[in-house]
Design a protein around this motif. Structure first.
Motif, PDB file in Angstrom:
ATOM      1  N   ARG A 226       0.855  -1.184   0.000  1.00 39.02           N
ATOM      2  CA  ARG A 226       0.000   0.000   0.000  1.00 39.02           C
ATOM      3  C   ARG A 226       0.891   1.234   0.000  1.00 39.02           C
ATOM      4  O   ARG A 226       1.998   1.212   0.538  1.00 39.02           O
ATOM      5  CB  ARG A 226      -0.915   0.035   1.242  1.00 39.02           C
ATOM      6  CG  ARG A 226      -1.996  -1.022   1.252  1.00 39.02           C
ATOM      7  CD  ARG A 226      -3.043  -0.783   0.194  1.00 39.02           C
ATOM      8  NE  ARG A 226      -4.132  -1.746   0.251  1.00 39.02           N
ATOM      9  CZ  ARG A 226      -4.170  -2.910  -0.394  1.00 39.02           C
ATOM     10  NH1 ARG A 226      -3.131  -3.252  -1.147  1.00 39.02           N
ATOM     11  NH2 ARG A 226      -5.189  -3.727  -0.285  1.00 39.02           N
ATOM     12  N   SER A 229       1.079   2.209   4.182  1.00 41.22           N
ATOM     13  CA  SER A 229       0.656   0.935   4.755  1.00 41.22           C
ATOM     14  C   SER A 229      -0.058   1.133   6.089  1.00 41.22           C
ATOM     15  O   SER A 229       0.422   1.872   6.961  1.00 41.22           O
ATOM     16  CB  SER A 229       1.871   0.027   4.963  1.00 41.22           C
ATOM     17  OG  SER A 229       1.464  -1.194   5.568  1.00 41.22           O
ATOM     18  N   ALA A 252       7.394  -0.115   7.136  1.00 41.10           N
ATOM     19  CA  ALA A 252       6.675  -0.933   6.158  1.00 41.10           C
ATOM     20  C   ALA A 252       7.608  -1.350   5.035  1.00 41.10           C
ATOM     21  O   ALA A 252       8.673  -0.762   4.822  1.00 41.10           O
ATOM     22  CB  ALA A 252       5.490  -0.159   5.608  1.00 41.10           C
TER      23      ALA A 252
END
Length: 277
Positions: A226, A229, A252
């Motif tokens: 993502r 994230s 992340a």
């Protein structure tokens, strides 16, 4: 051929690009569009113009007089972000495959005002043959050419209802996250997901460059990338007096730090994350 639509033009069709990696619905997918067919002169003769923004491509038609016309409109998509294929899940038939998004093969709409241009991101041999027959397109830069993603073909007719909406949807790539914690010799470390959704394997020792003692902790399942994230992984230590938090929120994974690793006979794509204690 690009620009803002004047008042005397109306929407002919649009192609929205959706990507699960980006947090915002209107986030800009790093894709460039280039008209391949027909020629710019023929495109103008059809009474069409197009505009590209952070949502995708919008084509407009003149509301002036004109007879019935029809044409296949072909656009090339290239990735302007070098990490695009790192965080994008693309299922291709082989490494030489090219994505081919075709309005003539689009499935019927399913509760969406827009129609998806594909059900799967694979291409056939016929698609590849059609791609190879296209004229070569020169890159806008000699030093860092954009990576080819695929082609979008819209079969358009002046008899089509105005404002037809299509979309292309990319999934975010999911990989195993591997944390390498340096300076952790002899410590009983583990990772806890504050949201209780992801588990990690027990820590295993490994030797990193410089003979630094390192503990490796891998997620037991692949985790989608993502842009920002939401994961809240905590580095924990088990001590004789109970558990304690060493790092409240671990960094992340980045799609630019991918590697291949064989674990228990399985070939895995992993995201490497290095942590120093």
């Amino acid at each position: 051929m690009t620009g803002n639509a004047p008042q005397r033009w109306q929407m002919a069709f649009s192609v929205e690009v959706r990507h699960a990696y980006f947090d915002d619905v209107g986030a800009s997918a790093p894709l460039a569009w280039q008209l391949v067919e027909p020629s710019p002169a023929r495109f103008s003769t059809l009474g069409l113009m197009y505009h590209v923004d952070n949502r995708g491509l919008s084509a407009f038609r003149s509301d002036g007089p004109g007879g019935d016309t029809a044409a296949d409109l072909l656009f090339q998509l290239t990735a302007t972000d070098p990490a695009f294929f790192g965080y994008t899940d693309i299922d291709v038939a082989d490494l030489d495959s090219t994505l081919w998004f075709d309005s003539t093969r689009a499935p019927a709409t399913d509760g969406d005002s827009a129609r998806r241009l594909h059900t799967g991101a694979t291409v056939s041999a016929a698609d590849r043959a059609a791609r190879e027959a296209l004229p070569l397109l020169r890159s806008t830069t000699q030093h860092a050419p954009p990576a080819l993603v695929g082609f979008v073909r819209i079969r358009w007719s002046s008899a089509d209802p105005p404002g037809m909406a299509w979309f292309i949807a990319f999934d975010a790539r999911a990989v195993v996250w591997r944390y390498s914690v340096r300076g952790a010799s002899g410590r009983a470390l583990f990772i806890r997901d504050a949201d209780g959704q992801v588990d990690f394997e027990p820590a295993t020792p490994a030797l990193s460059p410089g003979n630094t003692d390192t503990l490796v902790l891998r997620s037991t399942a692949a985790i989608p990338f993502r842009q920002r994230s939401p994961r809240r992984f905590q580095l924990m230590e088990a001590t004789p007096h109970g558990e304690r938090v060493l790092i409240n929120r671990l960094p992340a994974a980045s799609p630019s730090a991918l590697a291949k690793e064989t674990v228990n006979g399985r070939d895995l794509t992993i995201a490497e994350i290095h942590v120093d204690l």
